[in-house]
Design a protein around this motif. Structure first.
Motif, short mmCIF file in Angstrom:
data_model
loop_
_atom_site.label_atom_id
_atom_site.label_comp_id
_atom_site.label_asym_id
_atom_site.label_seq_id
_atom_site.Cartn_x
_atom_site.Cartn_y
_atom_site.Cartn_z
N LEU A 169 0.83 -1.21 0.00
CA LEU A 169 0.00 0.00 0.00
C LEU A 169 0.86 1.26 0.00
O LEU A 169 0.66 2.17 -0.80
CB LEU A 169 -0.93 -0.01 1.21
CG LEU A 169 -2.06 1.01 1.21
CD1 LEU A 169 -2.95 0.83 -0.01
CD2 LEU A 169 -2.88 0.90 2.50
N LEU A 216 -5.45 -6.31 3.01
CA LEU A 216 -5.28 -4.91 3.37
C LEU A 216 -6.57 -4.37 3.98
O LEU A 216 -7.67 -4.73 3.57
CB LEU A 216 -4.90 -4.10 2.14
CG LEU A 216 -3.55 -4.45 1.50
CD1 LEU A 216 -3.37 -3.67 0.21
CD2 LEU A 216 -2.40 -4.17 2.46
N ASN A 252 -9.11 -1.45 4.42
CA ASN A 252 -9.54 -0.22 3.76
C ASN A 252 -10.15 0.73 4.80
O ASN A 252 -11.35 0.97 4.84
CB ASN A 252 -10.58 -0.54 2.68
CG ASN A 252 -10.01 -1.44 1.60
OD1 ASN A 252 -8.81 -1.41 1.33
ND2 ASN A 252 -10.86 -2.23 0.98
N ALA A 288 -6.76 4.20 0.88
CA ALA A 288 -6.53 2.75 0.82
C ALA A 288 -7.58 2.08 -0.04
O ALA A 288 -7.29 1.15 -0.80
CB ALA A 288 -6.53 2.17 2.23
N VAL A 291 -6.75 2.59 -3.76
CA VAL A 291 -5.63 1.76 -4.22
C VAL A 291 -6.09 0.33 -4.44
O VAL A 291 -5.77 -0.30 -5.47
CB VAL A 291 -4.47 1.83 -3.21
CG1 VAL A 291 -3.36 0.85 -3.61
CG2 VAL A 291 -3.92 3.25 -3.12
N THR A 292 -6.85 -0.21 -3.51
CA THR A 292 -7.29 -1.60 -3.64
C THR A 292 -8.30 -1.76 -4.77
O THR A 292 -8.28 -2.77 -5.49
CB THR A 292 -7.91 -2.09 -2.31
OG1 THR A 292 -8.98 -1.20 -1.92
CG2 THR A 292 -6.86 -2.12 -1.22
N GLN A 331 -4.27 -7.92 -0.68
CA GLN A 331 -2.82 -7.85 -0.50
C GLN A 331 -2.12 -8.38 -1.76
O GLN A 331 -1.15 -7.79 -2.24
CB GLN A 331 -2.40 -8.68 0.71
CG GLN A 331 -0.91 -8.67 1.00
CD GLN A 331 -0.50 -7.58 1.95
OE1 GLN A 331 -1.34 -7.02 2.64
NE2 GLN A 331 0.78 -7.28 1.99
N VAL A 383 -2.83 -5.82 -4.88
CA VAL A 383 -2.07 -4.57 -4.81
C VAL A 383 -0.58 -4.83 -4.99
O VAL A 383 0.13 -4.07 -5.67
CB VAL A 383 -2.35 -3.85 -3.47
CG1 VAL A 383 -1.45 -2.62 -3.32
CG2 VAL A 383 -3.81 -3.43 -3.38
#
Length: 349
Positions: A48, A223, A225, A230, A233-234, A248, A251
């Motif tokens: 991340l 990950l 959020n 975040a 990104v995911t 995980q 990303v």
């Protein structure tokens, strides 16, 4: 006696040159392997944070270097390639405008979210037909080449696109960074042929790194959020479309491929291809045929590069003040450089 001395000196110079070439090849291979392994390590360890930092630092500059490279590859006079470039530029402009308009039309309630997959499918189909037309036209420029097969392939891919348009778009997101590796391969074949075979051997490591990243990331917790950044990104990595795969893993794989993309444009090509005749002086407009030609446009080329630097500065400012919003805008507008890669790559084949 003098001839013997001259012959011995020539042999000595040849041996020194060969040793120098072997040393440069070794350094190039080392740079490729270290860069790939280090990117894989960071992508697995801090996916991340690594994604946020790499986009902040390299998104703008790598677009500027791409622009510089494409201008260098643009012929001073199109000649028999006029139709090819007219279609290329028209497609880049129209597809970019359509792509950027999709979210705007959605936010102003022109259509509902239920129609979003259809809009994406239409855009993907137009993209495939545009690329097929470019491939066919490029084949006509080559002797004894008939590349009409590009249209059946485009229609076959378009059928897959209509079956799952959002997944098809996600596949483009993951495949796009690999295009930079193809650019590097083509450039080596023209300018550094002694590095081509070692480079292709290094590429054999790529599948193993991808499997290793996926395996190691899969052992880690997904990950969290816990904020909008975040989540963005995911989602860009496909977490919503592929809920059965750990965020995980997604990303980590995505940021690793993006880092390879940035590495080619920011490090590999500027170092090994000293922009052909400028010996690394990227500010020298004489390496751009359109600017160097007596009927060229040197001021326009200089203005484009200066505006590009200004855009890079604006991106850094935007990332510093509102990273999430700037990231959304960037990944929408940056489709232009994704599209521009297609015609220029075809010109190198």
């Amino acid at each position: 006696m003098e001839r013997a001395v001259d012959l011995q000196a020539e042999i000595w110079r040849g041996a020194c040159y060969s040793a120098q070439r072997r040393t440069r090849t070794t350094w190039f291979v080392t740079l490729v392997l270290v860069g790939a392994c280090l990117s894989a390590l960071l992508a697995t360890w801090l996916p991340l944070r690594f994604s946020i930092v790499t986009v902040f630092l390299f998104a703008g500059p790598h677009n500027w270097f791409e622009l510089r490279y494409f201008l260098m590859r643009l012929p001073a006079r199109f000649g028999r390639s006029r139709s090819f470039f007219l279609l290329a530029f028209a497609g880049i402009g129209a597809l970019t405008l359509a792509y950027a308009s999709l979210p705007l039309l959605y936010y102003v309630n022109v259509w509902s979210g239920a129609n979003w997959p259809m809009a994406i499918a239409i855009w993907n189909s137009l993209l495939l037909l545009w690329i097929a037309a470019l491939v066919w036209m490029r084949g006509r420029q080559r002797r004894a080449r008939d590349w009409f097969w590009a249209f059946p392939v485009a229609f076959a891919l378009s059928s897959l696109n209509w079956w799952a348009p959002e997944l098809f778009s996600l596949a483009i997101v993951y495949l796009h960074p690999l295009v930079a590796l193809w650019f590097l391969d083509r450039h080596l074949s023209r300018n550094r042929r002694e590095w081509l075979r070692p480079y292709r051997r290094c590429l054999c490591l790529l599948p193993f790194l991808l499997v290793l990243i996926a395996w190691q990331s899969g052992r880690m917790a997904p990950l969290v959020n816990d904020n909008g950044l975040a989540w963005r990104v995911t989602q860009h990595a496909g977490a919503e479309l592929l809920p059965n795969i750990s965020s995980q893993v997604l990303v980590s794989l995505h940021v690793f491929l993006e880092m390879l993309h940035y590495g080619v444009w920011l490090i590999a090509l500027p170092l090994i291809a000293p922009l052909d005749k400028s010996r690394g002086k990227i500010w020298d407009l004489k390496t751009i045929p359109v600017a160097r030609h007596r009927r060229g446009f040197p001021r326009l080329m200089a203005a484009l590069l200066i505006v590009g630097l200004f855009v890079v500065a604006v991106l850094w400012l935007g990332f510093s003040t509102n990273y999430a919003l700037t990231r959304d805008i960037y990944f929408t507008v940056a489709i232009a450089h994704v599209l521009a890669e297609a015609p220029f790559l075809l010109r190198m084949i």
